[in-house]
Structure formats: structure tokens, C-alpha cells
Scaffold this active site. Structure first.
Site, short mmCIF file in Angstrom:
data_model
loop_
_atom_site.label_atom_id
_atom_site.label_comp_id
_atom_site.label_asym_id
_atom_site.label_seq_id
_atom_site.Cartn_x
_atom_site.Cartn_y
_atom_site.Cartn_z
N GLY A 173 0.97 -2.76 4.14
CA GLY A 173 1.56 -3.64 5.14
C GLY A 173 0.79 -4.95 5.26
N GLY A 231 -1.65 -7.01 6.57
CA GLY A 231 -2.86 -6.81 7.36
C GLY A 231 -3.32 -8.07 8.07
N ARG A 232 -2.83 -9.19 7.58
CA ARG A 232 -3.26 -10.47 8.18
C ARG A 232 -2.21 -11.55 8.04
NH1 ARG A 232 -7.13 -13.01 3.56
NH2 ARG A 232 -6.13 -11.96 1.82
N ARG A 263 2.72 -19.88 3.86
CA ARG A 263 3.31 -19.56 2.56
C ARG A 263 4.82 -19.51 2.68
NH1 ARG A 263 0.94 -14.45 -0.62
NH2 ARG A 263 1.86 -13.18 1.00
N ARG A 310 8.75 -6.61 -1.88
CA ARG A 310 7.88 -6.24 -3.00
C ARG A 310 8.29 -4.88 -3.52
NH1 ARG A 310 2.79 -8.49 -0.81
NH2 ARG A 310 3.39 -9.62 1.04
N ASP A 343 2.29 -3.91 -4.80
CA ASP A 343 2.55 -4.67 -3.57
C ASP A 343 2.49 -6.17 -3.83
OD1 ASP A 343 -0.27 -3.79 -3.90
OD2 ASP A 343 -0.63 -5.18 -2.26
N ASN A 344 2.04 -6.55 -5.01
CA ASN A 344 2.01 -7.97 -5.37
C ASN A 344 3.07 -8.27 -6.42
OD1 ASN A 344 -0.09 -8.33 -3.59
ND2 ASN A 344 -1.67 -8.13 -5.15
P1 AMP Z 1 -4.05 -8.26 -1.32
O1 AMP Z 1 -5.24 -7.83 -2.10
O2 AMP Z 1 -4.19 -9.64 -0.73
O3 AMP Z 1 -2.77 -8.08 -2.02
O4 AMP Z 1 -4.02 -7.33 -0.03
C1 AMP Z 1 -3.88 -5.95 -0.09
C2 AMP Z 1 -3.76 -5.41 1.31
O5 AMP Z 1 -4.93 -5.67 2.06
C3 AMP Z 1 -2.62 -5.97 2.12
O6 AMP Z 1 -2.16 -4.94 2.94
C4 AMP Z 1 -3.30 -7.05 2.91
O7 AMP Z 1 -2.58 -7.37 4.09
C5 AMP Z 1 -4.62 -6.41 3.24
N1 AMP Z 1 -5.68 -7.38 3.48
C6 AMP Z 1 -6.32 -8.17 2.59
N2 AMP Z 1 -7.25 -8.93 3.18
C7 AMP Z 1 -7.23 -8.63 4.51
C8 AMP Z 1 -7.95 -9.07 5.66
N3 AMP Z 1 -8.91 -9.98 5.58
N4 AMP Z 1 -7.62 -8.52 6.84
C9 AMP Z 1 -6.66 -7.60 6.95
N5 AMP Z 1 -5.95 -7.14 5.91
C10 AMP Z 1 -6.22 -7.64 4.70
MG MG Z 2 -0.97 -8.66 -1.58
#
Ligand code: AMP
Ligand code: MG
Length: 490
Positions: free
Chosen positions: A86, A88-89, A172, A179, A250-251
Site C-alpha cells: 500500500g 506508505g507515504r 507525481r 499496479r 508493485d512497481n
Molecule cells: P518502493 O520501494 O518505493 O516501491 O516502496 C515499497 C513500499 O514501501 C511501498 O508500500 C511504499 O509506500 C513503502 N515505503 C517506501 N518508503 C517509505 C517511507 N519512507 N515511509 C513509508 N512507506 C514507505
Molecule cells: Mg513502489
């Protein structure tokens, strides 16, 4: 200033997202704004107020009509399934209709700890925000489908990674944030109704031509359609030496856009094993693996749709397997389209694939810079050009290849001048070189100096045209500044 919001995602049933207002930040300051994109999205910029814009793009003020939410999704991360990731930020404000009539998501990334934060801080450091800004916009101008960057603000707060850094928020824009992982979230819960809702939403937003298909065909056709876009997308990455770095499910965008610019980077000296990401120890997402990872992700996508594809599960699996298997051929065809163009070929001949492969071998054995080697072919259409040859540490390969290429060019319909021109319109001179990106990020994050960022942004705005005085931006890193590792650190 904001155009009207549509709220398509917010109208889905409750279990698709959690309502979440961005957490206000201390002192928002607008550090980058994409006027051209804003206009395309229908923003009214006549009374543009920078401070007001900073408040909006930081999430301190929620624009009228927006219903901020965090989307639910799952995902395979480096091959391991996580049933609940989900946003997260990130916070989706809603969708707006762009000038071409398409819905576009507007999302704030780094907007605070959502219920999906899993213990992380919900924030983003300035470096990675500027990195995504620069590289996603560069990709767009290089002709690659991608999410876009509308704005970047600093927050006046610090975030803590390896060292404390200024915090930032990126706005963005995406065709959607659907996804493969969004489908996986519901499939893992055996929530077939939700999977169907998502599939219908994907068709409505990205593949409307499928809406009229019989239900018995529609969902397998969706897999095929997503696959076609992914095959074309990854072929474009390969043609630019782009390495995404975190091709987790998820990407992987259902709309076929490049999404999530983390440890991504452009290859310099050609080596298909190139890999930058420090967290990718097994080299899963190395340059050469990207097409096969895309196929793997598509197989995960197809799995989520099996119950919709056919009531008879065996038949569903057979159908999906046939489609996914065809990826190889589709990708190879897309790749050849890209590579033919890069060699200035318009006609299609039997031997073209071998000619491309021989060029790549010459690049590899000569450790030549991928981007410049293609670019400088335009100088070598008629005779060997020192500017091209000097890129190669050993020249046997390239010297043997050039006459072969010219012999092939002679069978094109147009002469050398036109071929050289063709080459310059498909092979960029400027890409976001890793060391230049690092330089821009460091100056901004450590010294609050945005001059290198602005300069790089300007160069990348016109990647195919020679820009006098900016020669350094076209060159690979000097050995002292070479970047071999990128850090997620996002
Ligand atoms: P990503 O590596 O950016 O694709 O993120 C993978 C997951 O980690 C997703 O659920 C993001 O929302 C969560 N995530 C990445 N960085 C953070 C952060 N600083 N705080 C909260 N969630 C994060
Ligand atoms: Mg991501």
C-alpha cells in the site's frame, strides 16, 4: 489554480483504499514546478502564487474537491510476496482530466505516515525527490511512457536516512497508479469481485477498446494488452541503457508507464550485466534481465485474473500461459524496432538482428559508452570518425563492423545526409548521467544550491539537440566521479 477533480478511485468500495489527509509540514517551499505539464493538465496559472502552490504541493492545503487517500496494494519484492504494501507515504488527491481528455492521477509522494507505512517515516528526502523529478521528465522527453513530475517542495523538516537530509514532497502525475500489485492484493484475499472491479477500471481508463469484447474474452485480452505495452516499454528502456533497478510487481504499471524511480540509472560503458542498485545483491534487476522480469511480473498479473478468464481453471491456465509465452516474441520484435531505428534502418532485412548484435558485441569488447556510441554513428555514416572510434578501448570489433553497417545502409532508400539526420533524432546526446544527477542532488541537499539541478533540467529538456557550451553533460563520468552504486534511500 487546480482543475476540477473527478474522484474516480475514491468512488470505489471502501476496501480499495484508506482515506488519509496529507500531514502538514513546517515550512513548505516550492523548488521545482513543471509549467508545461500543469498547463496540459488544465491548471489555471494566470494568478500563480508560489507560496500558495507550495502549500498545495506540500499537502498543507487540500485543494477543493480532492479526497486524499492511500491506495491498497501488495507486491512481489525481489521475488518474495508481501500481501500488504500500500501507499506508505503517498497520497492520491484525485484525478483530473487533461487537455486530451484523459484522466490523470495527481499524487503527493512523501506526504506523511499512512496506515500502510509499516514502521517507516512516511516522508521523502530531497535527493530522491529531485532524482525522480529529473529522470522521469527526461524519460518523457526521450519518448518513453512514464509518470511525470509536476512539482517538488521542500518541507522545512529533516528526514533521517544514512544522514539527516532535507525533507521534500514530489507531486507525481500518472495515467493511473494501478499496479500488478493492486490486483495481487485482492487476488491474495480471494476477493474476486474486487479483482473484476479493478480489471474493469483498467479497461475503462487504459484499454477502452476492450470494453466491447465478450466477457469470456475480455480479461485474457486485458493481459495481452498490458503485455503489449510492457514489451514496448522495456524495449525502449533497453534502447536507452536505462536500468529501472526495482522491478517489483508493485512497481509494474498496468497503464504501461515507467513508475517508481528509486535506484534507477543509465548505463555508461556497455555491459549487459550492469546493475547499480545496492540492495539488489543477486542482480535480479540487472540490465539484461529486465525483459524477463517484465514477463515474470505479467505472469503474476495473469494469475490474478485466472478466475475471470475461464470458469474451467485448466482452460484459464492454458490460455494465460499461451499469452505469457508470446511475450518473448513480442519483446524481441519491439526490441528490433528500437534497435533498427538506432542504427538508422527503416527497411527490414533478415540480417538486421545479427547486425545489431554485432554492434553490441563491439561496444562490449571495446567498453564503449552506450549512449555516445549510438549518437556518434551519425558522424560515421560515410567514413570512420575518430569521435566514434575514440570511445572504444579496443577497436577491432567496431572497425570490422562499420563497413558491414555501411553496406547495409546503402540499401536504404535515402542518402547518407538523411540517415545521419535520422540517427540524431533517435539517439540522444544528453541523458541524465549518474554523476551529473548526483552533483545536482548533492548541491541541493547539502548546500541548498539548486543551480546544478536547474542547469541539468535545462539540458535534459532538449536531449537530441547539440547545445553549445554544454559538452560536459554529454560525456560519461570521469573515473573519479563514476557512480557504480545507487542507493534506494528513498
Ligand atoms: P518502493 O520501494 O518505493 O516501491 O516502496 C515499497 C513500499 O514501501 C511501498 O508500500 C511504499 O509506500 C513503502 N515505503 C517506501 N518508503 C517509505 C517511507 N519512507 N515511509 C513509508 N512507506 C514507505
Ligand atoms: Mg513502489
Amino acid at each position: 489554480m487546480f482543475p476540477e477533480f473527478t474522484l474516480r478511485y475514491a468512488r470505489l468500495p471502501d476496501r480499495f483504499f484508506l482515506r488519509f489527509d496529507p500531514v502538514p509540514v513546517k515550512a513548505p517551499r516550492l523548488v521545482a514546478f513543471n509549467r508545461a505539464l500543469a498547463e496540459q493538465l488544465g491548471f489555471d496559472l494566470t494568478a500563480f502564487d508560489e507560496q500558495q502552490a507550495a502549500e498545495w504541493f506540500a499537502g498543507n492545503t487540500v485543494p477543493e474537491g480532492a479526497v486524499p487517500l492511500a491506495q491498497a496494494y501488495a507486491g512481489h519484492q525481489f521475488g518474495h510476496f508481501n500481501p500488504r504494501l500500500g501507499d506508505g507515504r503517498a497520497v492520491l488527491l484525485g484525478e483530473v482530466t487533461d487537455r486530451e481528455g484523459h484522466l490523470r492521477d495527481i499524487q503527493l509522494k512523501g506526504a506523511g505516515c499512512t496506515p500502510f507505512s509499516r514502521g517507516a517515516d512516511g516522508r521523502a528526502p530531497l535527493g530522491p525527490v529531485l532524482r525522480e523529478y529529473l529522470i522521469s521528465e527526461a524519460m518523457h522527453l526521450l519518448g518513453v511512457p512514464t509518470t511525470r513530475a509536476l512539482a517538488a517542495v521542500t518541507t522545512g523538516e529533516r528526514v533521517f536516512r544514512r544522514v539527516p537530509e532535507p525533507g521534500a514532497v514530489l507531486t507525481r502525475v500518472a495515467a493511473s497508479h494501478l499496479r500488478v500489485g493492486t490486483f495481487q492484493y485482492f487476488a491474495a484475499r480471494e476477493d474476486l469481485e474486487a479483482v473484476r472491479t479493478l480489471a474493469d477500471l483498467a479497461i475503462e481508463r487504459h484499454y477502452p477498446e476492450l470494453a466491447s469484447r465478450e466477457e469470456s474474452e475480455r480479461y485474457l485480452a486485458l493481459v495481452e494488452a498490458v503485455q503489449a505495452r510492457q514489451a514496448a516499454l522495456v524495449a525502449k528502456w533497453m534502447g536507452l541503457g536505462f536500468i529501472h533497478g526495482v522491478m517489483n510487481t508493485d512497481n509494474c504499471s498496468i497503464a504501461g508507464e515507467t513508475i517508481d524511480y528509486g535506484p534507477c540509472a543509465f548505463m555508461e560503458a556497455y555491459d549487459p550485466d550492469t546493475l547499480f542498485s545496492s540492495i539488489d545483491e543477486g542482480g535480479r534487476y540487472a540490465y539484461r534481465n529486465q525483459p524477463w522480469i517484465a514477463q515474470w511480473n505479467l505472469a503474476r498479473f495473469a494469475e490474478t485474473l485466472l478466475p475471470l478468464i475461464d470458469d474451467d481453471q485448466e482452460r484459464a491456465v492454458d490460455g494465460a500461459t499461451t499469452v505469457i509465452k508470446a511475450f518473448e516474441e513480442q519483446y524481441e520484435a519491439e526490441w528490433l524496432v528500437v534497435m533498427r531505428e538506432k542504427l538508422g534502418l527503416v527497411k527490414q532485412e533478415e540480417g538486421d538482428r545479427a547486425l545489431v548484435e554485432a554492434f553490441l558485441e563491439a561496444l562490449q569488447s571495446g567498453r564503449a559508452d552506450f549512449t555516445l556510441a549510438f549518437r556518434r554513428l551519425s558522424e560515421a555514416v560515410e567514413e570512420d570518425a575518430p569521435t566514434l572510434l575514440e570511445l572504444f578501448e579496443t577497436r577491432e570489433g567496431i572497425e570490422a563492423w562499420l563497413p558491414r553497417w555501411r553496406e547495409r545502409l546503402a540499401r536504404e532508400e535515402v542518402g547518407p545526409e538523411a540517415i545521419a539526420e535520422r540517427l540524431r533524432t533517435v539517439n540522444p546526446l544528453y541523458i541524465p548521467r549518474n554523476h551529473k544527477v548526483e552533483e545536482a542532488l548533492t548541491a541541493a541537499a547539502e548546500d541548498n544550491d539548486f543551480t546544478p539541478f536547474e542547469a541539468l533540467r535545462e539540458v535534459l529538456a532538449d536531449p537530441f539537440t547539440e547545445q553549445p557550451g554544454r559538452e560536459a553533460y554529454a560525456l560519461p563520468a570521469p573515473p573519479t566521479a563514476a557512480v557504480f552504486r545507487t542507493f534506494c534511500g528513498t
